[in-house]
Design a protein around this motif. Structure first.
Motif, PDB file in Angstrom:
ATOM      1  N   SER A   6       3.676  -3.952  -9.218  1.00 54.91           N
ATOM      2  CA  SER A   6       2.898  -3.194  -8.246  1.00 54.91           C
ATOM      3  C   SER A   6       3.323  -1.741  -8.357  1.00 54.91           C
ATOM      4  O   SER A   6       4.505  -1.447  -8.556  1.00 54.91           O
ATOM      5  CB  SER A   6       3.144  -3.716  -6.829  1.00 54.91           C
ATOM      6  OG  SER A   6       2.437  -2.946  -5.882  1.00 54.91           O
ATOM      7  N   CYS A   8       3.154   1.884  -6.273  1.00 52.68           N
ATOM      8  CA  CYS A   8       2.877   2.460  -4.965  1.00 52.68           C
ATOM      9  C   CYS A   8       2.782   3.974  -5.071  1.00 52.68           C
ATOM     10  O   CYS A   8       3.700   4.621  -5.572  1.00 52.68           O
ATOM     11  CB  CYS A   8       3.978   2.078  -3.975  1.00 52.68           C
ATOM     12  SG  CYS A   8       3.703   2.720  -2.312  1.00 52.68           S
ATOM     13  N   TRP A  10       2.337   7.369  -2.771  1.00 51.62           N
ATOM     14  CA  TRP A  10       2.375   7.951  -1.439  1.00 51.62           C
ATOM     15  C   TRP A  10       1.145   8.843  -1.271  1.00 51.62           C
ATOM     16  O   TRP A  10       0.790   9.613  -2.166  1.00 51.62           O
ATOM     17  CB  TRP A  10       3.657   8.766  -1.277  1.00 51.62           C
ATOM     18  CG  TRP A  10       3.685   9.592  -0.045  1.00 51.62           C
ATOM     19  CD1 TRP A  10       3.872   9.162   1.231  1.00 51.62           C
ATOM     20  CD2 TRP A  10       3.533  11.005   0.037  1.00 51.62           C
ATOM     21  NE1 TRP A  10       3.844  10.216   2.107  1.00 51.62           N
ATOM     22  CE2 TRP A  10       3.633  11.362   1.394  1.00 51.62           C
ATOM     23  CE3 TRP A  10       3.309  12.006  -0.907  1.00 51.62           C
ATOM     24  CZ2 TRP A  10       3.527  12.677   1.830  1.00 51.62           C
ATOM     25  CZ3 TRP A  10       3.209  13.308  -0.476  1.00 51.62           C
ATOM     26  CH2 TRP A  10       3.316  13.637   0.873  1.00 51.62           C
ATOM     27  N   ASN A  16       0.507   4.810   2.294  1.00 46.98           N
ATOM     28  CA  ASN A  16       0.689   4.543   0.873  1.00 46.98           C
ATOM     29  C   ASN A  16      -0.407   3.627   0.355  1.00 46.98           C
ATOM     30  O   ASN A  16      -1.007   2.868   1.121  1.00 46.98           O
ATOM     31  CB  ASN A  16       2.035   3.840   0.631  1.00 46.98           C
ATOM     32  CG  ASN A  16       3.197   4.664   1.087  1.00 46.98           C
ATOM     33  OD1 ASN A  16       3.557   5.624   0.443  1.00 46.98           O
ATOM     34  ND2 ASN A  16       3.784   4.310   2.217  1.00 46.98           N
ATOM     35  N   ARG A  17      -0.627   3.670  -0.959  1.00 49.70           N
ATOM     36  CA  ARG A  17      -1.565   2.735  -1.598  1.00 49.70           C
ATOM     37  C   ARG A  17      -0.875   2.106  -2.799  1.00 49.70           C
ATOM     38  O   ARG A  17      -0.394   2.799  -3.694  1.00 49.70           O
ATOM     39  CB  ARG A  17      -2.830   3.451  -2.054  1.00 49.70           C
ATOM     40  CG  ARG A  17      -3.817   2.487  -2.739  1.00 49.70           C
ATOM     41  CD  ARG A  17      -5.155   3.129  -3.068  1.00 49.70           C
ATOM     42  NE  ARG A  17      -5.820   3.561  -1.848  1.00 49.70           N
ATOM     43  CZ  ARG A  17      -6.075   4.838  -1.515  1.00 49.70           C
ATOM     44  NH1 ARG A  17      -5.712   5.812  -2.328  1.00 49.70           N
ATOM     45  NH2 ARG A  17      -6.690   5.130  -0.400  1.00 49.70           N
ATOM     46  N   ASN A  18      -0.834   0.778  -2.796  1.00 52.29           N
ATOM     47  CA  ASN A  18      -0.287   0.010  -3.915  1.00 52.29           C
ATOM     48  C   ASN A  18      -1.433  -0.455  -4.796  1.00 52.29           C
ATOM     49  O   ASN A  18      -2.449  -0.927  -4.288  1.00 52.29           O
ATOM     50  CB  ASN A  18       0.465  -1.212  -3.401  1.00 52.29           C
ATOM     51  CG  ASN A  18       1.718  -0.830  -2.646  1.00 52.29           C
ATOM     52  OD1 ASN A  18       2.767  -0.697  -3.243  1.00 52.29           O
ATOM     53  ND2 ASN A  18       1.608  -0.626  -1.347  1.00 52.29           N
ATOM     54  N   SER A  37      -5.876  -3.378  -4.599  1.00 50.12           N
ATOM     55  CA  SER A  37      -5.257  -2.296  -3.848  1.00 50.12           C
ATOM     56  C   SER A  37      -4.806  -2.812  -2.486  1.00 50.12           C
ATOM     57  O   SER A  37      -5.546  -3.548  -1.824  1.00 50.12           O
ATOM     58  CB  SER A  37      -6.282  -1.168  -3.666  1.00 50.12           C
ATOM     59  OG  SER A  37      -5.750  -0.142  -2.880  1.00 50.12           O
ATOM     60  N   GLU A  39      -3.084  -1.116   0.958  1.00 53.63           N
ATOM     61  CA  GLU A  39      -2.623   0.089   1.647  1.00 53.63           C
ATOM     62  C   GLU A  39      -1.651  -0.295   2.743  1.00 53.63           C
ATOM     63  O   GLU A  39      -1.709  -1.400   3.285  1.00 53.63           O
ATOM     64  CB  GLU A  39      -3.811   0.835   2.238  1.00 53.63           C
ATOM     65  CG  GLU A  39      -4.777   1.327   1.180  1.00 53.63           C
ATOM     66  CD  GLU A  39      -5.999   2.007   1.755  1.00 53.63           C
ATOM     67  OE1 GLU A  39      -6.215   1.937   2.986  1.00 53.63           O
ATOM     68  OE2 GLU A  39      -6.739   2.617   0.973  1.00 53.63           O
ATOM     69  N   SER A  40      -0.753   0.647   3.069  1.00 54.52           N
ATOM     70  CA  SER A  40       0.171   0.427   4.175  1.00 54.52           C
ATOM     71  C   SER A  40       0.350   1.727   4.954  1.00 54.52           C
ATOM     72  O   SER A  40       0.214   2.825   4.411  1.00 54.52           O
ATOM     73  CB  SER A  40       1.522  -0.090   3.678  1.00 54.52           C
ATOM     74  OG  SER A  40       2.186   0.907   2.925  1.00 54.52           O
ATOM     75  N   PRO A  55       4.248  -2.257   6.108  1.00 54.54           N
ATOM     76  CA  PRO A  55       4.804  -3.086   5.030  1.00 54.54           C
ATOM     77  C   PRO A  55       5.350  -4.423   5.538  1.00 54.54           C
ATOM     78  O   PRO A  55       5.205  -5.450   4.858  1.00 54.54           O
ATOM     79  CB  PRO A  55       5.909  -2.203   4.447  1.00 54.54           C
ATOM     80  CG  PRO A  55       5.421  -0.805   4.696  1.00 54.54           C
ATOM     81  CD  PRO A  55       4.766  -0.880   6.063  1.00 54.54           C
TER      82      PRO A  55
END
Length: 155
Positions: A6, A8, A10, A16-18, A37, A39-40, A55
């Motif tokens: 993965s 990530c 920022w 954040n987007r993984n 994708s 997001e967190s 997360p």
């Protein structure tokens, strides 16, 4: 051996987007049919914009997904017809640890509870056995309940 990945990125603040695509397994690298994708972010109470789950909530959803998928897989192998499976997952975090207010408190979950609602053409004992086998074989359950070597480096 498989290696999953993965990346990530920022975006801003705690947002954040993984992106997830590709893994190594069966002796070679593989690409997925599409890139996924996740997001967190954090809720507004933490001075964040609340654009995505935290997360820690993503960890809870990973556990629920792994266990529910395991129940379905075990049921299929045992010839049990599932009608519905719902996993309710809750995790307790004392944020004073995360915020550095109390160095003796851990930053992670102090407890996690999973409660299943399963409707299946099977006895209660058979359904309990499905859940037990799913838990026994769950990679995410294992990650959460056993130490994992994690190495963090700067590139």
């Amino acid at each position: 051996q498989f290696t999953f990945k993965s990346t990530c990125d920022w975006i801003e603040g705690t947002y954040n987007r993984n992106t997830i695509n590709g893994y190594v397994g069966l002796g070679q690298a593989h690409e997925r049919k599409r890139t996924f994708s996740i997001e967190s972010d954090h809720p507004e109470v933490f001075a964040a914009a609340d654009r995505a789950p935290t997360p820690t909530e993503i960890v809870l959803s990973a556990l629920a997904s792994c266990l529910a998928g395991g129940v379905a897989s075990v049921a299929q192998h045992r010839g049990i017809q599932l009608n519905s499976v719902v996993a309710h997952v809750e995790g307790d975090v004392d944020v004073r640890g995360i915020l550095g207010m109390d160095p003796d408190l851990r930053n992670g979950f102090g407890a996690i509870r999973v409660r299943f609602e399963i409707d299946a053409d099977a006895s209660d004992d058979d359904i309990r056995a499905l859940v037990a086998q799913s838990q026994k074989r769950s990679a995410v359950f294992d990650i959460l309940t056993n130490p994992t070597n994690v190495h963090v480096d700067l590139v």
